[in-house]
Design a protein around this motif. Sequence first.
Motif, PDB file in Angstrom:
ATOM      1  N   ARG B 223       0.850  -1.214  -0.092  1.00 39.48           N
ATOM      2  CA  ARG B 223      -0.199   0.104   0.079  1.00 39.48           C
ATOM      3  C   ARG B 223       0.834   1.272  -0.034  1.00 39.48           C
ATOM      4  NH1 ARG B 223      -3.183  -1.812   4.429  1.00 39.48           N
ATOM      5  NH2 ARG B 223      -4.237  -3.215   3.474  1.00 39.48           N
ATOM      6  N   GLY B 226       2.013   2.603  -3.169  1.00 42.25           N
ATOM      7  CA  GLY B 226       1.073   3.146  -4.172  1.00 42.25           C
ATOM      8  C   GLY B 226       0.332   2.348  -5.103  1.00 42.25           C
ATOM      9  N   ILE B 227       0.408   1.050  -4.829  1.00 41.84           N
ATOM     10  CA  ILE B 227      -0.213  -0.153  -5.604  1.00 41.84           C
ATOM     11  C   ILE B 227      -1.768  -0.084  -5.665  1.00 41.84           C
ATOM     12  CG2 ILE B 227      -0.557  -2.518  -6.016  1.00 41.84           C
ATOM     13  CD1 ILE B 227       2.613  -2.494  -5.114  1.00 41.84           C
ATOM     14  N   ARG B 231      -5.491  -4.426  -7.784  1.00 39.58           N
ATOM     15  CA  ARG B 231      -4.108  -5.213  -7.787  1.00 39.58           C
ATOM     16  C   ARG B 231      -3.554  -5.691  -6.542  1.00 39.58           C
ATOM     17  NH1 ARG B 231      -1.607  -6.167 -12.607  1.00 39.58           N
ATOM     18  NH2 ARG B 231       0.303  -6.697 -12.138  1.00 39.58           N
ATOM     19  N   ARG B 235      -3.718  -9.412  -6.892  1.00 39.79           N
ATOM     20  CA  ARG B 235      -2.467  -9.871  -7.324  1.00 39.79           C
ATOM     21  C   ARG B 235      -1.379 -10.006  -5.924  1.00 39.79           C
ATOM     22  NH1 ARG B 235      -0.554  -9.828 -12.476  1.00 39.79           N
ATOM     23  NH2 ARG B 235       1.463 -10.737 -11.533  1.00 39.79           N
ATOM     24  N   HIS B 236      -1.574  -9.269  -5.025  1.00 41.14           N
ATOM     25  CA  HIS B 236      -1.035  -9.387  -3.858  1.00 41.14           C
ATOM     26  C   HIS B 236      -1.336 -10.049  -2.707  1.00 41.14           C
ATOM     27  CE1 HIS B 236       2.184  -6.219  -5.052  1.00 41.14           C
ATOM     28  NE2 HIS B 236       1.216  -5.976  -5.970  1.00 41.14           N
TER      29      HIS B 236
END
Lengths: 324, 325
Positions: B223, B226-227, B231, B235-236
């Motif tokens: 976080r 800046g994801i 996603r 994705r994480h």
Amino acid sequence: MPGPLLHVKDLRVRYLPESGGKVQALEGLNLEILPGEVTGILGESGSGKSTLASTLLRLLPASAECSGCVVFEGEDLLTAAESKLRRIRGSKIALIPQDPAVSLNPVTRVGEQISEVLRAHLRLSRSERKQRVRQLLVEVGFEDVDRIVDAYLHQLSGGQRQRVVIAQAIACRPSLIIADEPTSKLHSELHCQILALLANTVAQHDTALLLITHDPTILAGFADRLMVMYAGRLIEQGPAESVMRRPLHPYTRALIGLSHGHTSGNRASHLPSIPGEMPNPLHVMPGCRFEPRCSEKMGVCATTDPQTFSPESSRLVSCLKYGN
Amino acid sequence: MRFLLRRLLRALLMLLGVSLLCFAFTQMAPGSFFDEMRLNPQISPETIATLRAHYGLNRPVPIRYAHWMLSLAKGDFGYCIAYNSPVGPLLWTRAKNTLLLTATATILTWLIAVPLGVWSASSRRRLADRFIGASSSLMISVPEIVVAVALLAVAVRWRLVLVGGMVSLGFDDLSLWGKVRDLFLHMLLPISILLLGGIGVVERHVRASVSEILDTPYMNAARSLGIGRMRLLFRHALPVAANPVISLFGFFLAGLLGASLLVEVVTGWPGLGPLILEATLSRDLYVVIAATMLSAILMIAGNFLADLLLIASDPRIRDGEAHAQ
Ligand SMILES: Nc1ncnc2c1ncn2[C@@H]1O[C@H](COP(=O)(O)OP(=O)(O)O)[C@@H](O)[C@H]1O
Ligand code: SF4
Ligand SMILES: [Mg+2]
């Protein structure tokens, strides 16, 4: 002189844990960070350093409430839109977390995790991203880039993990890097290497660095400015060299005095500590927070909360001794 | 690799155990097929002895077990003396239908439940989460048979779907599109029942493991870089949450197979379910045992598939590390 990169005004943070009670973690912080400068934040464990780091990027847990301003590029980050914040995090302000062993994803390859940061902020093709990832890994000091790109977290040593999170932080060339105790989880032999790496990268790209630590020795000769935190407040700040040479606040004196006895050749990783404990943040008492442990306390200290005084130019200190 | 070998060995051992049990049942069943012949004065004891020898019934038990295993391996699943034919082919047509039903239900359940679980976890305690949570609880608490009967009643009353069998009478004359449509309408009811039973359970597990992951330091770190939200979740968080969820997959398959047999009986789907029921009622022992054996094989194969997925999703297991979390 250029204006400040980041301007914090009257920042207050309170945790409201589910177990009940209120923990006042930050109490009216005011500070400025100048572009390209290395600012050291010094304080014992529990003084609110990590809370400050998370607040600057508005990453506090839902159980916390905060007030004040964090102005970055003319905008208050505490009230900015979430989408705006996402674009700032990692691209303009990057955080190097306290413990890299738990800050990387255990099931994703290192290369992809660095690539993710590029992907979140820059328009690059797949192959350009791959290329950049390899450059970054070289930049943080890896020689066997091929192996590291495809490695998983559990295949890396502590120092390697630290380098990987640094690579993530510098990936988008931020203008400010916040490093939360970047060496505290490392073997003492690695401290110098990692600090040198940080010093090099910020100098090369003119990045401002907020270096958080409980260990004054790592700030010597590195930090431009020094801020000392105690129990959620900034109790002293000024040019690093001048503060280190001649600390004004009794707490800073105690901290720096202790570290002088503790030469860097000493391999024991824990620092000797000041007798006594920080006040319980659940029960706030009147008067100076440091009073119970202060060796120079006066009668008024138990009842009067010290303001911030400026006994010399560019030096600030919150201690009643300096009140005229 | 060692993990894979261990799991493969475990699957084989389980298969061996199940086959021993099944074989034991054939032996424990009272009497033998030829006992009745003995009562018939027209058949000489010599003939019976010859027949017994022909079917190998006079050989020692371990050899008979080996023979049975051989026929299993060939897909014959034992020999049905009454029909003078192997049980296998009869079983296979039914098993294919069961597989069609369960495979479709599995894919749909997971396609629906995983995003729901992730969404629910990411909107913790907000409206979406509460609504999804309440629906899941309801789905989990109502038994399949009640859902089945209720849906059946509704379907029959309003003629929403085609009930009974797998295809209509004139199926062979339909165009390709007509065939697909016909099959779809027949599948709709049994699939819906299976989905209502499965989605709740899977959604619960996905929500639990994803919300545990969302609080970890590496999600905070992601976080702080800046994801974006989607996603971050898919994705994480999801790849890490996959580990416990995949472990659920094996149990899920076992449960689904059981539920499917029941649902097939209720909706008249020509799978293994009705066959096992008929065979049990008519004491057609070999068919029952073969069907049981086949269900066990499907289940073990499902578990092994789950293990393969685990290896694919978690590098720590590939490297033979202890299960992290
Ligand atoms: N999530 C939280 N909930 C409640 N209290 C917290 C939480 N995080 C930190 N605190 C409290 O806030 C104070 C400051 O903590 P922290 O910012 O981690 O200090 P530091 O990083 O300087 O060690 C401590 O008293 C700590 O117990
Ligand atoms: S205000 Fe008093 S108690 Fe507090 S640091 Fe200064 S001298 Fe010590
Ligand atoms: Mg900390």
